[in-house]
Design a protein around this motif. Structure first.
Motif, PDB file in Angstrom:
ATOM      1  N   LEU A 324       0.831  -1.199   0.000  1.00  0.00           N
ATOM      2  CA  LEU A 324       0.000   0.000   0.000  1.00  0.00           C
ATOM      3  C   LEU A 324       0.868   1.253   0.000  1.00  0.00           C
ATOM      4  O   LEU A 324       0.611   2.209  -0.751  1.00  0.00           O
ATOM      5  N   SER A 327       2.958   1.532  -3.306  1.00  0.00           N
ATOM      6  CA  SER A 327       2.101   1.914  -4.435  1.00  0.00           C
ATOM      7  C   SER A 327       1.725   3.389  -4.366  1.00  0.00           C
ATOM      8  O   SER A 327       1.701   4.089  -5.388  1.00  0.00           O
ATOM      9  N   LEU A 398      -2.143  -1.428  -7.199  1.00  0.00           N
ATOM     10  CA  LEU A 398      -2.413  -2.461  -6.205  1.00  0.00           C
ATOM     11  C   LEU A 398      -3.343  -3.555  -6.709  1.00  0.00           C
ATOM     12  O   LEU A 398      -3.203  -4.739  -6.357  1.00  0.00           O
TER      13      LEU A 398
END
Length: 400
Positions: A324, A327, A398
């Protein structure tokens, strides 16, 4: 931006924000703005749902979140949660204009809640709308919630209780980050954790006496003042990412009878904590201070009443190497052309529920502004659009 990422429409994003700001929505009074969010999503074919929020015992609150989902093609792919609240603090009286004007001047949009956090809500709504045009492998769950500014964060609390976060793998919350970070940051910034918080609720039991002979009683107000001063000076824990804990006495109530030594006093103290400081640790610290002071009063140390024992703002940290975070960092470089700054939130919010209670890797990224919770609150409009673009780009990285 990645080739497959749709560009968020800047005009539509700011128009949406302006409409959100023009609807007054102090916490516990969010019905109109929630209805607007539902209709905006419904008009775009996103099949939103109302998710009822009820707390009958303490607040008697009844309200609704709005939830919508983009379903991906691969059931084994991750699910990304986008979370934001539409409630604001109570409207501040010191505004020199309509506190819900939505006026735009010099790249700033003004209004109560413009920065905290209707700007962030507009970002996730338009990012979600843009992502709907893509074929993603993973799901995107949008949750626009109520009562973050209220005493218990009932909207996101109810999401967790009703299982909405069970199949989520990570969360983005678009609170204004830099203005409430532990250190000076500039957007674009990723906040990877937050301190937690407990509220001491302390009763001091003194002994009443005639006010002309105070030495014959035990003044609970004086003793509560001594305790507040000692708590204010207490040592707190430290964490390499979250910094130090903190203590802030909030109020003392007691006395009131003419010519009477106060026999009761009530003390409320804010205690921000870092990882490694549990509720029992915090209680023991206060009990030790009471013992050290040698007060004549009896002291009951508890914590603020809550609808449930697990309604707690625990501290959390998300690893910089989590997909997370990487990205979002890559998306920031693609959208903004710079590396993001990293930091940690100084206070608490729904992100604590997601990062600690729901155990989701959680990142705060949101448009900045000034004067949050006060008159003259504004958000930078270009950052509202930038955050939407970063989130859309990161979601593709993602979930594609």
């Amino acid at each position: 931006m990645t080739e497959s990422t749709p560009s968020v429409d800047p005009d539509e994003t700011i128009d949406l924000l302006q409409e959100l700001v023009r609807i007054p929505s102090p916490y516990f009074e969010e019905h109109e703005v929630i209805e607007f969010v539902y209709e905006w999503l419904d008009e775009r074919g996103h099949d939103p749902e109302y998710h009822h929020v009820s707390e009958p015992d303490i607040t008697e609150y009844e309200g609704d979140n709005v939830v919508a989902r983009l379903e991906g093609s691969d059931p084994d792919a991750p699910t990304l949660l986008l979370n934001g609240h539409v409630d604001t603090v109570q409207l501040v009286e010191d505004w020199e204009e309509d506190p819900c004007s939505g006026r735009i001047e010099d790249g700033k949009l003004y209004g109560q809640g413009a920065c905290d956090m209707k700007g962030g809500v507009a970002s996730i709504m338009t990012a979600f709308d843009a992502l709907a045009a893509l074929e993603l492998a993973g799901d995107v769950l949008l949750t626009v919630v109520v009562d973050e500014e209220g005493p218990y964060g009932l909207g996101t609390d109810r999401l967790i209780r009703d299982g909405f976060t069970d199949d989520c793998d990570m969360a983005i919350v678009t609170e204004p980050g830099p203005i409430l970070a532990q250190e000076d940051l500039d957007n674009p910034a990723l906040l990877l954790g937050a301190r937690g918080r407990f509220l001491y609720d302390i009763t001091v039991h003194g002994r009443a006496a005639h006010g002309s002979q105070p030495e014959t009683g035990v003044n609970a107000v004086v003793e509560a003042g001594r305790l507040a001063e000692a708590l204010d000076a207490m040592e707190t824990g430290d964490h390499p990412k979250l910094g130090s804990g903190s203590v802030c006495p909030l109020f003392i109530e007691g006395g009131g009878q003419t010519l009477s030594v106060p026999e009761r006093a009530h003390l409320m103290v804010d205690r921000h904590v870092v990882i490694g400081e549990s509720q029992e640790d915090v209680r023991t610290q206060a009990e030790d201070i009471v013992d050290e002071l040698g007060l004549e009063s009896d002291v009951d140390i508890g914590f603020r009443e809550a609808p449930a024992d697990d309604i707690l703002y625990g501290p959390y940290v998300t690893d910089e190497d989590h997909p997370l975070v990487t990205s979002l960092a890559d998306a920031t470089r693609s959208v903004s052309g710079v590396d993001p700054e990293y930091g940690y939130f100084s206070s608490v919010g729904d992100f604590n529920y997601l990062g600690d209670r729901a155990k989701l890797p959680t990142v705060i990224i949101g448009p900045d502004g000034e004067n949050i919770h006060g008159a003259g609150e504004f958000v930078y409009t270009d950052e509202v659009v930038e955050v939407a673009d970063i989130i859309a780009d990161a979601a593709v990285r993602l979930l594609d």
